[in-house]
Design an enzyme around this catalytic site. Structure first.
Site, PDB file in Angstrom:
ATOM      1  N   ARG A 118       1.484  71.742  34.530  1.00 41.27           N
ATOM      2  CA  ARG A 118       2.819  71.537  34.001  1.00 41.27           C
ATOM      3  C   ARG A 118       3.872  72.293  34.806  1.00 41.27           C
ATOM      4  NH1 ARG A 118       6.995  70.733  33.427  1.00 41.27           N
ATOM      5  NH2 ARG A 118       8.363  70.270  31.683  1.00 41.27           N
ATOM      6  N   TYR A 119       3.474  73.442  35.351  1.00 37.51           N
ATOM      7  CA  TYR A 119       4.404  74.317  36.068  1.00 37.51           C
ATOM      8  C   TYR A 119       4.102  74.265  37.565  1.00 37.51           C
ATOM      9  CZ  TYR A 119       5.311  76.329  31.434  1.00 37.51           C
ATOM     10  OH  TYR A 119       5.648  76.525  30.123  1.00 37.51           O
ATOM     11  N   ARG A 122       1.117  77.075  38.841  1.00 40.11           N
ATOM     12  CA  ARG A 122      -0.056  77.509  38.074  1.00 40.11           C
ATOM     13  C   ARG A 122      -0.617  76.362  37.232  1.00 40.11           C
ATOM     14  NH1 ARG A 122       4.754  78.980  36.391  1.00 40.11           N
ATOM     15  NH2 ARG A 122       5.263  79.497  34.229  1.00 40.11           N
ATOM     16  N   CYS A 131     -14.913  77.324  20.091  1.00 41.74           N
ATOM     17  CA  CYS A 131     -14.405  78.680  19.848  1.00 41.74           C
ATOM     18  C   CYS A 131     -15.329  79.371  18.848  1.00 41.74           C
ATOM     19  CB  CYS A 131     -13.013  78.628  19.223  1.00 41.74           C
ATOM     20  SG  CYS A 131     -11.727  78.114  20.358  1.00 41.74           S
ATOM     21  N   CYS A 135      -9.364  78.556  14.470  1.00 35.34           N
ATOM     22  CA  CYS A 135      -8.125  79.012  13.826  1.00 35.34           C
ATOM     23  C   CYS A 135      -7.491  77.820  13.104  1.00 35.34           C
ATOM     24  CB  CYS A 135      -7.129  79.507  14.860  1.00 35.34           C
ATOM     25  SG  CYS A 135      -7.750  80.817  15.906  1.00 35.34           S
ATOM     26  N   CYS A 138      -4.595  76.099  15.046  1.00 34.81           N
ATOM     27  CA  CYS A 138      -4.882  75.774  16.457  1.00 34.81           C
ATOM     28  C   CYS A 138      -3.961  74.679  16.992  1.00 34.81           C
ATOM     29  CB  CYS A 138      -6.331  75.339  16.614  1.00 34.81           C
ATOM     30  SG  CYS A 138      -6.765  74.987  18.327  1.00 34.81           S
ATOM     31  N   ARG A 140      -4.541  73.206  19.886  1.00 41.86           N
ATOM     32  CA  ARG A 140      -5.399  72.218  20.536  1.00 41.86           C
ATOM     33  C   ARG A 140      -6.473  71.697  19.602  1.00 41.86           C
ATOM     34  NH1 ARG A 140      -5.500  75.642  25.238  1.00 41.86           N
ATOM     35  NH2 ARG A 140      -3.427  75.176  26.000  1.00 41.86           N
ATOM     36  N   ASP A 299       3.785  75.412  16.995  1.00 36.94           N
ATOM     37  CA  ASP A 299       3.995  74.091  17.594  1.00 36.94           C
ATOM     38  C   ASP A 299       4.021  72.973  16.545  1.00 36.94           C
ATOM     39  OD1 ASP A 299       4.096  75.042  20.230  1.00 36.94           O
ATOM     40  OD2 ASP A 299       1.907  74.990  20.420  1.00 36.94           O
ATOM     41  N   ASP A 336       7.489  76.213  22.623  1.00 41.51           N
ATOM     42  CA  ASP A 336       6.885  75.277  23.563  1.00 41.51           C
ATOM     43  C   ASP A 336       7.399  73.898  23.146  1.00 41.51           C
ATOM     44  OD1 ASP A 336       5.270  74.891  25.791  1.00 41.51           O
ATOM     45  OD2 ASP A 336       3.633  76.087  24.945  1.00 41.51           O
ATOM     46  N   LYS A 342       7.425  76.290  28.072  1.00 41.55           N
ATOM     47  CA  LYS A 342       7.878  77.357  27.173  1.00 41.55           C
ATOM     48  C   LYS A 342       9.349  77.678  27.406  1.00 41.55           C
ATOM     49  CE  LYS A 342       3.294  79.405  27.322  1.00 41.55           C
ATOM     50  NZ  LYS A 342       2.707  78.456  28.284  1.00 41.55           N
TER      51      LYS A 342
HETATM   52  C1  LIG Z   1       1.572  78.642  28.788  1.00 37.57           C
HETATM   53  C2  LIG Z   1       1.157  77.797  29.902  1.00 37.57           C
HETATM   54  C3  LIG Z   1       1.035  78.340  31.184  1.00 37.57           C
HETATM   55  C4  LIG Z   1       1.308  79.787  31.495  1.00 37.57           C
HETATM   56  O1  LIG Z   1       2.633  80.107  31.285  1.00 37.57           O
HETATM   57  P1  LIG Z   1       3.158  81.561  31.630  1.00 37.57           P
HETATM   58  O2  LIG Z   1       4.568  81.555  31.142  1.00 37.57           O
HETATM   59  O3  LIG Z   1       3.028  81.730  33.114  1.00 37.57           O
HETATM   60  O4  LIG Z   1       2.289  82.540  30.896  1.00 37.57           O
HETATM   61  C5  LIG Z   1       0.644  77.486  32.204  1.00 37.57           C
HETATM   62  N1  LIG Z   1       0.398  76.183  31.982  1.00 37.57           N
HETATM   63  C6  LIG Z   1       0.537  75.632  30.766  1.00 37.57           C
HETATM   64  C7  LIG Z   1       0.283  74.175  30.603  1.00 37.57           C
HETATM   65  C8  LIG Z   1       0.909  76.425  29.675  1.00 37.57           C
HETATM   66  O5  LIG Z   1       1.011  75.881  28.453  1.00 37.57           O
END
Ligand SMILES: *Cc1c(COP(=O)(O)O)cnc(C)c1O
Length: 374
Positions: A118-119, A122, A131, A135, A138, A140, A299, A336, A342
């Site tokens: 998504r980002y 990362r 798990c 929870c 949850c 997911r 969420d 989110d 986020k």
């Molecule tokens: C939360 C999340 C991350 C990590 O986000 P950070 O702000 O770097 O901690 C990475 N990918 C996805 C899809 C997420 O939901």
């Protein structure tokens, strides 16, 4: 608190009739999770209505609770925070029109099953859908709890290939499910494969094991993880009652292995939507060397409306922490938003502008100004 939890542990441990050594074996804890109403009602006092509700709920959503986490429940408190997080509620079957299975649109951002990109720099790697304790809040649950769930089978080699061929990825978050439910050698296969990719700078693990199965944190796990630094862990404490001698020990062992620990809490109605509770939680976390990282607005996942609080509640909590306690104890409050990633939401400290002058208020509500350079 310590004597309280020890007392109820004895009750649950009496039920299971095992000695301390067996109780502390994480595999035994996993094998003896409570997943059926018949077992739960032998351990916990349940009202007739509650039994009916749980039975209805279990047709759609699974339950699993480790003996350890179950032992933290105060039997005399129907609104016990551990109970609310682990025992199914009939409200989980209520769906609001704005709720969906996957509000974060993770599936849209999945180039492969089990991988969310998504980002820019990362990715999230979902290595299991199991798990130790499921929870009730949850995010997911479409993967972890649904009785009829869609398959999200990950082919790890394909995921490694994707990550290796995307040089912009420098941070991999191993999550699930809970990755630490896997045996050490499986975790090591995943981490060592990622470490072999030269552009991967940091590896993070998202796990609730310190909270729901602290026995899983063994010296062997710690010495395996420390070979692959920099490793970071984010865990998920929601209430000060979860800070016990066992969970403290688990966090301290991980910290001693050189792993920086962060915490991601979810704001939950009736559990931690309270300034005093949150203050006790974040201060308690610092004592066990866990840095509060995020506080999540709950969420818009199907069946969680009974847990949701107004956004103002989160802002109020941050405002009551900032300045009043160690800055290290103050998490970032985030929403989110569907498909957006986020979004941090914070109290407003800039109250106006007058030419070069920015009008600010401090944590005590006193007004001052800062003059911007011209
Ligand atoms: C939360 C999340 C991350 C990590 O986000 P950070 O702000 O770097 O901690 C990475 N990918 C996805 C899809 C997420 O939901």
């Amino acid at each position: 608190m310590e004597t309280e939890s020890t007392k109820s542990e004895f009750r649950v441990r009496d039920f299971f009739d095992v000695d301390k050594e067996v109780w502390n074996d994480w595999r035994w804890q996993l094998r003896n999770r409570t997943t059926r109403l018949e077992d739960l009602e032998r351990i916990l006092d349940l009202a007739e209505q509650e039994k009916e509700d749980i039975e209805k709920s279990l047709k759609y959503l699974k339950m699993a609770i480790t003996p350890y986490y179950l032992s933290l429940i105060d039997q005399s408190n129907y609104n016990d925070p551990i109970r609310l997080q682990s025992i199914p509620s009939i409200h989980e079957l209520e769906h609001m029109p704005y709720e969906t299975e996957d509000p974060l649109k993770e599936d849209v951002y999945s180039p492969l099953p089990g991988l969310v990109h998504r980002y820019p720099d990362r990715v999230l790697l979902l290595v299991t859908d199991s798990c130790p304790t499921l929870c009730r809040h949850c995010t997911r649950r479409r993967l972890t709890e649904k009785v009829k769930k869609s398959s999200n089978h990950i082919e790890l080699n394909k995921a490694f290939e994707y990550i290796a061929s995307h040089r912009e990825i420098r941070d991999v978050i191993i999550s699930g499910g809970d990755p630490l439910i896997l045996p050490d050698r499986m975790i090591e296969v995943i981490i060592s494969n990622l470490r072999n990719i030269s552009h991967i700078e940091i590896i993070r693990i998202g796990t609730r094991v310190p909270v729901t199965l602290p026995q899983r944190v063994t010296p062997e796990l710690c010495s395996m993880l420390r070979k692959y630094h920099p490793i970071w862990i984010n865990t998920h404490f929601n209430h000060p009652n979860e800070i016990t001698p066992e969970s403290s020990r688990a966090c301290e062992m991980l910290a001693d292995a050189g792993i920086p620990l962060g915490n991601q809490s979810v704001l939950l109605k009736g559990i931690n939507d309270d300034v005093a509770v949150m203050k006790k939680l974040v201060q308690g976390l610092l004592k066990i060397r866990v840095r509060p990282y995020y506080l999540y607005q709950c969420d818009m996942v199907e069946g969680l409306s009974h847990f949701r609080t107004p956004v103002e509640k989160g802002i109020e909590i941050i405002e009551a922490l900032q300045g009043f306690t160690s800055g290290l104890a103050v998490p970032t409050f985030v929403i989110d938003a569907p498909g957006m990633g986020k979004i941090p939401v914070s109290p407003q400290y800039i109250i106006g502008r007058n030419g070069d002058q920015i009008l600010l208020r401090n944590f005590e509500g006193k007004i001052s100004s800062y003059t911007d350079p011209s």
